[in-house]
Design an enzyme around this catalytic site. Structure first.
Site, short mmCIF file in Angstrom:
data_model
loop_
_atom_site.label_atom_id
_atom_site.label_comp_id
_atom_site.label_asym_id
_atom_site.label_seq_id
_atom_site.Cartn_x
_atom_site.Cartn_y
_atom_site.Cartn_z
N ASN A 40 0.94 -0.69 0.11
CA ASN A 40 0.08 -0.24 0.31
C ASN A 40 1.11 1.39 0.14
OD1 ASN A 40 -2.64 -1.02 0.38
ND2 ASN A 40 -1.95 -1.66 2.26
N HIS A 126 -14.40 -1.53 6.12
CA HIS A 126 -12.85 -3.02 6.88
C HIS A 126 -13.08 -3.21 8.17
CE1 HIS A 126 -9.23 -2.85 8.32
NE2 HIS A 126 -8.49 -3.53 7.31
N GLU A 168 -15.91 4.26 3.48
CA GLU A 168 -14.69 4.54 3.13
C GLU A 168 -14.77 5.32 2.08
OE1 GLU A 168 -12.52 1.03 2.60
OE2 GLU A 168 -13.60 -0.43 4.00
N SER A 172 -11.19 -0.61 -0.32
CA SER A 172 -9.99 -1.60 -0.36
C SER A 172 -10.22 -2.68 -1.30
CB SER A 172 -9.04 -2.21 1.42
OG SER A 172 -10.33 -3.00 1.81
N ASP A 197 -13.52 6.59 6.51
CA ASP A 197 -12.40 6.44 6.84
C ASP A 197 -12.06 6.53 5.28
OD1 ASP A 197 -9.90 4.20 6.76
OD2 ASP A 197 -11.02 2.59 7.20
N HIS A 200 -7.85 4.51 2.02
CA HIS A 200 -7.28 4.15 0.35
C HIS A 200 -7.47 5.94 0.42
CE1 HIS A 200 -6.36 0.42 1.23
NE2 HIS A 200 -7.33 0.22 2.11
N LYS A 231 -0.08 3.29 4.70
CA LYS A 231 -0.21 3.64 3.31
C LYS A 231 0.84 4.95 2.72
CE LYS A 231 -4.14 0.52 3.70
NZ LYS A 231 -4.36 0.50 5.15
#
Length: 401
Positions: A40, A126, A168, A172, A197, A200, A231
């Site tokens: 990541n 997640h 998110e 992911s 979140d 990413h 990440k």
């Protein structure tokens, strides 16, 4: 079973046998000398000498460990500077650093939860968020992936005085982006908090400032953000960003903050330097998206919103076999199998990075395309029905980072 086996030993052996039969065995061996499409490290900052220098300076100044919880004596200037840089990057009012992204998610969800808070979450969030919801003892509703109508229905039907909608920004596993503007509007309408979140999204979306910032929601009173520092920021740790009132609440109630030794100063300093670099050099985020597009095009996959590109391959055994074959060909890829995703929808996850060279990209993408063949395009087409994943993927997809 050996004569000396305990009941626990026998059970552990039986579980190992089941994992072996289903192709679910994982390992922790280092992967060196491979073209990296698995990590990541989206911006390639984990090896940046500027982060190493910042970490070394912090070690010389503060030592190798924080020595205690942040609320005892574990807070250093490195933590304060990290939180300042994260606020500058994301446009949020305050930031609070945790020892990992997992503990940040666990901490904020449990601190906001309880019988009076309805937790509404996308089915693909997640594992750390799902664990936090369970531990919070909140009533909870899981809505189908990307189902705005489902969120509206859950908010409209709630009987609890408070509600938190958990999404998110970029998921992911599938790599698709959440409809943040629509979700935020619903939360404003129904007096709910939107918790996003950005694991990413930070460093990738919105010129690196994240999808929440790109959606014009930075600093909104009814929006809070979690992030990982491991990440795109190339270090270790996590953070919760939002209002000063939220930060004060977490400092006093988040168990994964109060009862955990603080993030090591070196990691905090490296992440703070990374946040400064991302803000100063938006070309990094642009390059990772350009490489993601090239990777998707070369592999024949549907282009996803961020760095993660996903290729469904069916069974766990096939995913493991393809990943092993690619390792032998010099390419490391993510291999997502149960419990990361449900049975039957295992996939290879390819991660684009800003510092992939053209030669590395061509070599890796060519190897992936050769390995998965025409089945990759067919699987991608079959993985989405009416804009969503196939039936059954909603339960556990996205369970791993």
């Amino acid at each position: 079973m050996a004569d000396t086996d305990t009941a626990m030993d026998a059970w552990l052996r039986s579980r190992a046998d089941v994992r072996a039969q289903r192709g679910l065995v994982r390992g922790t061996e280092p992967q060196t000398g491979l073209v990296d499409l698995a990590s990541n490290d989206y911006l390639g900052l984990a090896g940046d000498p500027r982060l190493a220098a910042a970490a070394a300076e912090a070690v010389a100044r503060y030592g190798t460990g924080a020595r205690a919880s942040r609320v005892v004596c574990g807070t250093t200037g490195a933590h304060q500077e990290l939180e300042r840089q994260l606020c500058l990057l994301t446009g949020q009012e305050t930031s609070l650093a945790f020892s990992s992204g997992y503990t940040a998610n666990l901490g904020v969800v449990t601190a906001l939860g309880g019988p009076g808070t309805l937790m509404i979450h996308d089915a693909h969030v997640h594992a750390s968020l799902r664990d936090g919801i369970r531990l919070s003892r909140s009533p909870a509703v899981a809505v189908a992936h990307q189902d705005i109508a489902g969120i509206r229905a859950a908010l409209a039907g709630r009987t609890q005085p408070r509600a938190v909608v958990v999404l998110e920004s970029i998921y992911s596993v599938l790599g698709d982006a959440a409809p943040l503007a629509e979700a935020a509007a619903l939360c404003a309408e129904f007096d709910a908090l939107l918790l996003v979140d950005e694991a990413h999204g930070i460093g990738v979306a919105g010129a690196g400032r994240g999808a929440v910032h790109a959606a014009g929601l930075a600093g909104a009173a009814h929006v809070a953000v979690t992030a990982t520092l491991s990440k795109a920021l190339g270090s270790q740790g996590g953070a919760v960003l939002g209002s000063a009132l939220l930060r004060e609440h977490l400092v006093n109630t988040a168990r994964t903050f109060i009862f955990d030794t603080a993030l090591a100063p070196a990691a905090a300093a490296a992440a703070g330097e990374a946040a400064r670099i991302v803000l100063a050099e938006p070309g990094l985020a642009r390059r990772v998206l350009e490489n993601a597009a090239a990777l998707a095009r070369r592999c024949g996959t549907q282009l996803a919103a961020g760095a993660v590109q996903s290729i469904p391959v069916g069974s766990a055994e096939r995913a493991a076999s393809l990943a092993a074959g690619l390792r032998a060909a010099g390419v490391a890829v993510g291999c997502f199998r149960p419990p990361s995703v449900p049975d039957g929808v295992s996939r290879l996850r390819l991660t684009a990075r800003a510092n992939l060279t053209k030669a590395e990209l061509e070599q890796a993408a060519g190897a992936v395309a050769l390995a998965v063949g025409d089945a990759a395009g067919n699987a991608v087409a079959g993985d989405r029905v009416a804009g969503g994943p196939v039936a059954g993927t909603a339960d556990r997809a996205g369970a791993m980072a």
